[in-house]
Enzyme design. Sequence first.
Site, mmCIF file in Angstrom:
data_model
loop_
_atom_site.group_PDB
_atom_site.id
_atom_site.type_symbol
_atom_site.label_atom_id
_atom_site.label_comp_id
_atom_site.label_asym_id
_atom_site.label_seq_id
_atom_site.Cartn_x
_atom_site.Cartn_y
_atom_site.Cartn_z
ATOM 1 N N ASN A 89 9.826 64.034 55.187
ATOM 2 C CA ASN A 89 8.611 64.070 54.363
ATOM 3 C C ASN A 89 8.155 62.630 54.163
ATOM 4 O OD1 ASN A 89 6.649 64.348 52.418
ATOM 5 N ND2 ASN A 89 8.062 64.911 50.765
ATOM 6 N N LYS A 134 5.494 61.580 52.854
ATOM 7 C CA LYS A 134 4.677 61.412 51.640
ATOM 8 C C LYS A 134 3.405 60.592 51.965
ATOM 9 C CE LYS A 134 8.938 61.573 49.056
ATOM 10 N NZ LYS A 134 9.572 61.511 47.762
ATOM 11 N N HIS A 152 6.311 70.843 46.418
ATOM 12 C CA HIS A 152 7.152 69.654 46.219
ATOM 13 C C HIS A 152 7.088 69.236 44.747
ATOM 14 C CE1 HIS A 152 8.627 65.540 46.519
ATOM 15 N NE2 HIS A 152 9.202 65.925 47.648
ATOM 16 N N GLU A 159 6.765 66.472 43.398
ATOM 17 C CA GLU A 159 5.700 65.503 43.080
ATOM 18 C C GLU A 159 4.372 66.212 42.884
ATOM 19 O OE1 GLU A 159 6.513 62.917 46.387
ATOM 20 O OE2 GLU A 159 8.399 62.362 45.449
ATOM 21 N N GLU A 187 15.631 70.807 45.811
ATOM 22 C CA GLU A 187 15.478 69.376 45.573
ATOM 23 C C GLU A 187 15.583 69.081 44.079
ATOM 24 O OE1 GLU A 187 13.373 67.303 48.989
ATOM 25 O OE2 GLU A 187 11.832 67.932 47.602
ATOM 26 N N GLY A 207 14.133 60.164 45.488
ATOM 27 C CA GLY A 207 13.673 58.773 45.483
ATOM 28 C C GLY A 207 14.402 57.883 44.488
ATOM 29 N N SER A 209 17.531 61.891 48.100
ATOM 30 C CA SER A 209 18.272 60.700 48.524
ATOM 31 C C SER A 209 19.294 60.982 49.623
ATOM 32 C CB SER A 209 18.936 60.028 47.317
ATOM 33 O OG SER A 209 17.941 59.630 46.381
HETATM 34 C C1 PEP Z 1 11.562 64.261 49.108
HETATM 35 O O1 PEP Z 1 10.546 63.648 48.885
HETATM 36 O O2 PEP Z 1 11.484 65.463 49.398
HETATM 37 C C2 PEP Z 1 12.844 63.569 49.021
HETATM 38 C C3 PEP Z 1 13.932 64.266 49.076
HETATM 39 O O3 PEP Z 1 12.791 62.203 48.883
HETATM 40 P P1 PEP Z 1 14.025 61.166 48.980
HETATM 41 O O4 PEP Z 1 14.826 61.543 50.218
HETATM 42 O O5 PEP Z 1 13.416 59.830 49.085
HETATM 43 O O6 PEP Z 1 14.850 61.342 47.751
#
Ligand code: PEP
Length: 255
Positions: A9, A11, A95, A97, A167, A173, A213
Amino acid sequence: MRRIIIAGNWKMNKTSFEAIELVNVLKRDLSTVKEVDIVVCPPFTALTEVSDLLVETNIELGAQNVYWEDSGAFTGEIAGSMLKHIGVKYVIIGHSERRQFFAETNETVQKRIKAALKNELTPIVCIGESLKEREANQTFAVIKNQFEGGFAGFTPQEILKMVIAYEPVWAIGTGKTATAQQAQEVHQYIRDLLKTKYGEETAEEIRIQYGGSVKPENIRELISQTDIDGALVGGASLQADSFSKIVKNCCPVLK
Ligand code: PEP
């Protein structure tokens, strides 16, 4: 047997020029990988260029959102048919976000899933709890609520066309990964919800990715858990080296 699926992803990162550079390296690094489904999800502005580069490769294309109407006066939105037309196969929906910053709700998630399926796009539907919710012991209740709301009204045949991404918001992040055991516990819970609603056979076929992460160093332990079938990767998908390593580190693990 569930095939591992690793999706990047990106973003709101990468101009189309930068996207082309990244995809060209990924194509070269990952050309021999057969054991893993690989997906990249660039921003809308780079989809067409990336789509052209991915023709006849082992990497598939995903988008980061889809609107639920087919066409019309919805300034700034993108319809499922538009994505399908340029070769998009997957779409991230719900997601955290989007839930946090763009008023996404279980109801809008459900509508977007419908639109994706109507256009033969595979939804990658994200669910997960915040830190506050985890600390208040509400993880399972939050997951159940997002599951029941977002997946309301779908048949087993429809659910089989989806990928779920667990998630935990506190791990996205932040550099904090859920331990493999913490993640497995929630994945197992999600699979149990699927079993109750759609039956054991259907539940066993659905892939549940972990996101938060994920790095080359932790992917192997995560996917060695019974109910973790891949990863949705944010930060580490922006560099060819780390994304390729994540994919390759999955290769010896078969479920
Ligand atoms: C994501 O945006 O779905 C995500 C898991 O980000 P990150 O791997 O940076 O934590």
